[in-house]
Design a protein around this motif. Structure first.
Motif, short mmCIF file in Angstrom:
data_model
loop_
_atom_site.label_atom_id
_atom_site.label_comp_id
_atom_site.label_asym_id
_atom_site.label_seq_id
_atom_site.Cartn_x
_atom_site.Cartn_y
_atom_site.Cartn_z
N LYS A 4 -3.80 7.09 4.67
CA LYS A 4 -4.35 5.74 4.75
C LYS A 4 -4.44 5.10 3.36
CE LYS A 4 -7.33 3.99 8.27
NZ LYS A 4 -8.62 3.91 8.87
N LEU A 5 -4.89 5.85 2.37
CA LEU A 5 -4.96 5.33 1.01
C LEU A 5 -3.56 5.08 0.45
CD1 LEU A 5 -7.79 7.54 -0.52
CD2 LEU A 5 -7.92 5.13 0.04
N TRP A 6 -2.63 5.93 0.80
CA TRP A 6 -1.27 5.82 0.29
C TRP A 6 -0.59 4.55 0.81
CZ3 TRP A 6 1.28 7.98 -3.49
CH2 TRP A 6 2.66 7.89 -3.52
N ASN A 7 -0.92 4.13 2.03
CA ASN A 7 -0.26 2.97 2.64
C ASN A 7 -1.00 1.65 2.42
OD1 ASN A 7 1.90 4.39 3.59
ND2 ASN A 7 0.94 4.86 5.54
N LYS A 8 -1.99 1.63 1.56
CA LYS A 8 -2.71 0.38 1.30
C LYS A 8 -1.91 -0.51 0.35
CE LYS A 8 -7.51 1.36 2.13
NZ LYS A 8 -7.86 0.29 3.01
N CYS A 9 -2.01 -1.79 0.58
CA CYS A 9 -1.37 -2.77 -0.30
C CYS A 9 -2.12 -2.80 -1.63
CB CYS A 9 -1.41 -4.15 0.36
SG CYS A 9 -0.73 -5.46 -0.66
N GLN A 10 -1.38 -2.79 -2.73
CA GLN A 10 -2.02 -2.80 -4.04
C GLN A 10 -2.66 -4.15 -4.37
OE1 GLN A 10 0.94 -1.61 -6.86
NE2 GLN A 10 0.48 0.56 -6.58
N LYS A 11 -2.14 -5.21 -3.78
CA LYS A 11 -2.63 -6.54 -4.13
C LYS A 11 -3.85 -6.95 -3.30
CE LYS A 11 -0.98 -10.90 -5.59
NZ LYS A 11 -0.48 -11.00 -6.92
N LYS A 16 -1.12 -2.46 5.61
CA LYS A 16 0.22 -2.75 6.11
C LYS A 16 1.33 -2.39 5.13
CE LYS A 16 -1.51 -6.61 8.78
NZ LYS A 16 -1.49 -8.04 8.94
N ALA A 17 1.03 -1.85 3.97
CA ALA A 17 2.07 -1.55 2.97
C ALA A 17 2.92 -0.38 3.44
CB ALA A 17 1.42 -1.23 1.65
N GLU A 18 4.22 -0.61 3.51
CA GLU A 18 5.13 0.44 3.97
C GLU A 18 6.31 0.62 3.02
OE1 GLU A 18 6.29 -0.47 7.90
OE2 GLU A 18 4.26 -0.40 8.68
N SER A 19 6.32 -0.04 1.89
CA SER A 19 7.46 0.05 0.99
C SER A 19 7.09 0.82 -0.26
CB SER A 19 7.92 -1.36 0.60
OG SER A 19 6.93 -1.97 -0.19
N SER A 20 8.08 1.08 -1.08
CA SER A 20 7.82 1.80 -2.33
C SER A 20 7.05 0.94 -3.32
CB SER A 20 9.14 2.25 -2.94
OG SER A 20 9.96 1.13 -3.23
N GLU A 21 7.08 -0.38 -3.14
CA GLU A 21 6.34 -1.29 -4.03
C GLU A 21 4.86 -1.31 -3.71
OE1 GLU A 21 8.32 -4.94 -3.29
OE2 GLU A 21 9.84 -4.55 -4.80
N LYS A 22 4.46 -0.79 -2.57
CA LYS A 22 3.06 -0.75 -2.13
C LYS A 22 2.48 -2.15 -1.93
CE LYS A 22 2.13 3.74 -2.87
NZ LYS A 22 2.34 4.62 -1.84
N LEU A 23 3.29 -3.06 -1.41
CA LEU A 23 2.82 -4.41 -1.09
C LEU A 23 3.11 -4.71 0.37
CD1 LEU A 23 4.14 -6.39 -4.17
CD2 LEU A 23 1.81 -5.65 -3.78
N CYS A 24 2.20 -5.41 1.03
CA CYS A 24 2.43 -5.82 2.41
C CYS A 24 3.40 -6.99 2.43
CB CYS A 24 1.12 -6.16 3.09
SG CYS A 24 0.25 -7.57 2.38
N GLU A 25 3.88 -7.35 3.60
CA GLU A 25 4.88 -8.41 3.72
C GLU A 25 4.35 -9.75 3.23
OE1 GLU A 25 8.13 -8.28 4.41
OE2 GLU A 25 7.84 -6.12 4.36
N SER A 26 3.09 -10.07 3.51
CA SER A 26 2.57 -11.37 3.08
C SER A 26 2.47 -11.45 1.56
CB SER A 26 1.22 -11.65 3.73
OG SER A 26 0.25 -10.71 3.30
N CYS A 27 2.09 -10.34 0.91
CA CYS A 27 2.02 -10.34 -0.55
C CYS A 27 3.41 -10.41 -1.17
CB CYS A 27 1.30 -9.09 -1.06
SG CYS A 27 -0.47 -9.12 -0.72
N LYS A 28 4.39 -9.75 -0.53
CA LYS A 28 5.77 -9.83 -1.01
C LYS A 28 6.28 -11.26 -0.92
CE LYS A 28 7.39 -5.25 0.22
NZ LYS A 28 8.34 -4.52 1.08
N GLU A 29 5.98 -11.92 0.19
CA GLU A 29 6.43 -13.30 0.39
C GLU A 29 5.79 -14.24 -0.64
OE1 GLU A 29 8.70 -16.25 1.67
OE2 GLU A 29 8.85 -14.18 2.38
N LYS A 30 4.50 -14.04 -0.90
CA LYS A 30 3.83 -14.86 -1.91
C LYS A 30 4.45 -14.66 -3.28
CE LYS A 30 -0.62 -14.90 0.44
NZ LYS A 30 -1.97 -14.35 0.45
N ARG A 31 4.81 -13.40 -3.59
CA ARG A 31 5.42 -13.11 -4.89
C ARG A 31 6.80 -13.75 -4.98
NH1 ARG A 31 6.22 -7.06 -6.93
NH2 ARG A 31 7.69 -7.08 -5.21
#
Length: 62
Positions: A4-11, A16-31
């Protein structure tokens, strides 16, 4: 628990974080939007700067 801690969004901290960047889709889109806005501003500013330089050189030569 660790998974659970590993899959948390860093931002934002959501689960919902599932990528190697550790960001959820909404945070990726904002970036992505942020960087595209920065590129647009730099592009417009650079074009205006070039127009000023070229315009200044053309008026000095005459």
């Amino acid at each position: 628990m660790l998974q659970k801690l590993w899959n948390k969004c860093q931002k934002c901290g959501c689960d919902k974080a599932e990528s190697s960047e550790k960001l959820c889709e909404s945070c990726k889109e904002k970036r992505r939007e942020f960087w595209s806005d920065i590129k647009k501003i730099v592009g417009v500013g650079g074009a205006a700067f070039l127009v000023l330089i070229v315009g200044g050189k053309l008026t000095k030569n005459k």
